[in-house]
Motif scaffolding. Structure first.
Motif, PDB file in Angstrom:
ATOM      1  N   UNK A  42       0.928  -1.126  -0.434  1.00  0.00           N
ATOM      2  CA  UNK A  42       0.237  -0.366   0.294  1.00  0.00           C
ATOM      3  C   UNK A  42       0.674   0.977   0.614  1.00  0.00           C
ATOM      4  N   UNK A  43       2.122   1.506   0.494  1.00  0.00           N
ATOM      5  CA  UNK A  43       2.539   2.069   1.023  1.00  0.00           C
ATOM      6  C   UNK A  43       3.804   2.715  -0.271  1.00  0.00           C
ATOM      7  N   UNK A  44       3.351   2.119  -1.029  1.00  0.00           N
ATOM      8  CA  UNK A  44       4.422   2.310  -2.741  1.00  0.00           C
ATOM      9  C   UNK A  44       3.527   2.566  -4.055  1.00  0.00           C
ATOM     10  N   UNK A  45       1.897   3.086  -3.506  1.00  0.00           N
ATOM     11  CA  UNK A  45       1.368   2.941  -4.495  1.00  0.00           C
ATOM     12  C   UNK A  45       1.388   5.081  -4.418  1.00  0.00           C
ATOM     13  N   UNK A  46       0.966   5.312  -5.524  1.00  0.00           N
ATOM     14  CA  UNK A  46       1.479   7.185  -5.538  1.00  0.00           C
ATOM     15  C   UNK A  46       0.030   7.580  -5.865  1.00  0.00           C
ATOM     16  N   UNK A  47       0.608   8.863  -4.900  1.00  0.00           N
ATOM     17  CA  UNK A  47      -1.048   9.615  -4.827  1.00  0.00           C
ATOM     18  C   UNK A  47      -1.707   9.378  -3.618  1.00  0.00           C
ATOM     19  N   UNK A  48      -1.223   8.808  -2.928  1.00  0.00           N
ATOM     20  CA  UNK A  48      -1.864   8.331  -1.600  1.00  0.00           C
ATOM     21  C   UNK A  48      -1.859   8.942  -0.767  1.00  0.00           C
ATOM     22  N   UNK A  49      -2.820   9.362   0.058  1.00  0.00           N
ATOM     23  CA  UNK A  49      -2.678  10.287   1.373  1.00  0.00           C
ATOM     24  C   UNK A  49      -2.276   9.828   2.360  1.00  0.00           C
ATOM     25  N   UNK A  50      -2.810   8.750   2.646  1.00  0.00           N
ATOM     26  CA  UNK A  50      -3.184   8.486   3.950  1.00  0.00           C
ATOM     27  C   UNK A  50      -2.783   6.306   4.034  1.00  0.00           C
ATOM     28  N   UNK A  51      -2.582   5.700   5.094  1.00  0.00           N
ATOM     29  CA  UNK A  51      -2.851   4.226   4.749  1.00  0.00           C
ATOM     30  C   UNK A  51      -2.573   4.090   6.270  1.00  0.00           C
ATOM     31  N   UNK A  52      -4.108   3.346   6.380  1.00  0.00           N
ATOM     32  CA  UNK A  52      -4.816   3.046   7.872  1.00  0.00           C
ATOM     33  C   UNK A  52      -4.317   1.375   7.729  1.00  0.00           C
ATOM     34  N   UNK A  53      -4.058   0.820   8.696  1.00  0.00           N
ATOM     35  CA  UNK A  53      -4.434  -0.811   9.006  1.00  0.00           C
ATOM     36  C   UNK A  53      -6.331  -0.722  10.122  1.00  0.00           C
ATOM     37  N   UNK A  54      -7.070  -1.722   9.707  1.00  0.00           N
ATOM     38  CA  UNK A  54      -7.708  -1.543  10.537  1.00  0.00           C
ATOM     39  C   UNK A  54      -8.708  -3.323  10.577  1.00  0.00           C
ATOM     40  N   UNK A  55      -8.493  -3.303  12.242  1.00  0.00           N
ATOM     41  CA  UNK A  55      -8.888  -3.843  13.042  1.00  0.00           C
ATOM     42  C   UNK A  55      -9.298  -4.130  13.616  1.00  0.00           C
ATOM     43  N   UNK A  56      -9.841  -5.264  14.568  1.00  0.00           N
ATOM     44  CA  UNK A  56     -10.417  -5.434  15.835  1.00  0.00           C
ATOM     45  C   UNK A  56      -9.140  -6.384  16.924  1.00  0.00           C
ATOM     46  N   UNK A  57      -8.298  -6.743  16.478  1.00  0.00           N
ATOM     47  CA  UNK A  57      -7.459  -7.797  17.223  1.00  0.00           C
ATOM     48  C   UNK A  57      -6.482  -6.969  18.290  1.00  0.00           C
ATOM     49  N   UNK A  58      -6.190  -7.255  18.956  1.00  0.00           N
ATOM     50  CA  UNK A  58      -4.805  -6.424  19.157  1.00  0.00           C
ATOM     51  C   UNK A  58      -3.418  -6.847  19.153  1.00  0.00           C
ATOM     52  N   UNK A  59      -3.754  -8.346  18.953  1.00  0.00           N
ATOM     53  CA  UNK A  59      -2.288  -8.760  18.278  1.00  0.00           C
ATOM     54  C   UNK A  59      -2.334  -8.361  17.143  1.00  0.00           C
ATOM     55  N   UNK A  60      -2.991  -7.886  15.760  1.00  0.00           N
ATOM     56  CA  UNK A  60      -2.407  -7.571  15.141  1.00  0.00           C
ATOM     57  C   UNK A  60      -2.533  -6.033  14.847  1.00  0.00           C
TER      58      UNK A  60
END
Length: 266
Positions: A42-60
């Motif tokens: 995801x970080x390698x995609x151009x023209x992106x303003x923000x990248x987040x991981x969405x999870x419900x798990x504390x381990x992740x």
């Protein structure tokens, strides 16, 4: 137009519990978790303003924050990645023109797949959702067919009209073809790549709809848009020599690692 990439990840997968934390070894032998490799894609995609991981798990969450990702905690009641993206967008307060769902089981996704997807959605005002499709060569199609014969889900296929608007997605191989293909042959089957771009209004609407019978049968979240009569744009992308495979089953780990070695991906 501002772009947010959300990587939904859950630990309690029915087919493969703990999948986001499974280690994948690259060409140099370095092991990184599936979620880290997806975040790096995801970080390698151009023209992106923000990248987040969405999870419900504390381990992740702990693993993702450990390699530098921004994490948004979401509810365990989310039934799929699209619902998780909708919840993450709401938690962030909105403010984006396009939201990309880069599913956390697709670490081989090239940047140009996502860039083409964003461009496709911008160029088709009628479409509310866009997703990339990749024409299968014989090697990919034969892999799908072998998985189905063994009772495994090897990937999703898509059929669409002349405008590129989806007609159907299935975990079966569609359309049917009785021909035999060599590895390098072009085939009429398109592999659906597990990435989506949404207009925020469509994403917000999705969260309020009940699951339809087709989505329930296939286990494919994008069918909810189609069952509501909302157009889904299929954007054809090119492999450019790259192999692509999603991690759906434990058997996919050595397959993906072999692809990474073959392509020289660290």
């Amino acid at each position: 137009m501002s772009v947010l990439i959300v990587i939904p990840a859950r630990h309690a997968s029915t087919r493969y519990p703990g999948k986001p934390l499974v280690a994948l070894r690259g060409a140099g032998g370095e092991a990184k978790s599936l979620i880290q490799r997806s975040w790096e894609a995801a970080r390698g995609v151009s023209g992106v303003d923000r990248v987040v991981v969405a999870t419900d798990d504390d381990r992740i969450r702990d693993a993702a924050e450990g390699f530098g990702a921004e994490v948004v905690m979401t509810s365990p009641t989310c039934r799929n990645g699209t619902e998780r993206c909708a919840e993450a967008l709401a938690a962030l307060g909105g403010g984006y023109d396009i939201v990309v769902n880069l599913q956390g089981d697709a670490p081989l996704t090239p940047a140009w797949f996502v860039e083409g997807l964003i461009a496709g959605l911008r160029g088709d005002p009628a479409a509310e959702v866009a997703t990339p499709v990749l024409r299968c060569d014989g090697r990919a199609l034969n892999g799908f067919l072998a998985d189905r014969q063994a009772g495994r889900v090897g990937g999703t296929t898509a059929v669409f009209d002349r405008r590129g608007h989806a007609l159907y997605f299935s975990k079966e191989v569609v359309p049917f073809t009785g021909q035999t293909y060599d590895d390098a042959d072009e085939t009429p089957v398109f592999h659906h790549v597990g990435v989506y771009a949404y207009r925020p209004a469509a994403l917000n609407d999705y969260a309020g709809w009940e699951m339809g019978p087709l989505e329930a049968l296939e286990g494919l979240e994008q069918l909810r848009f189609m069952e509501q009569g909302r157009p889904v744009l299929c954007v054809e992308v090119e492999a450019r020599g790259r192999q692509f495979w999603e991690l759906n089953n434990p058997e996919d780990v050595p397959r993906i690692e072999a692809m990474m070695r073959e392509m020289g991906m660290e």
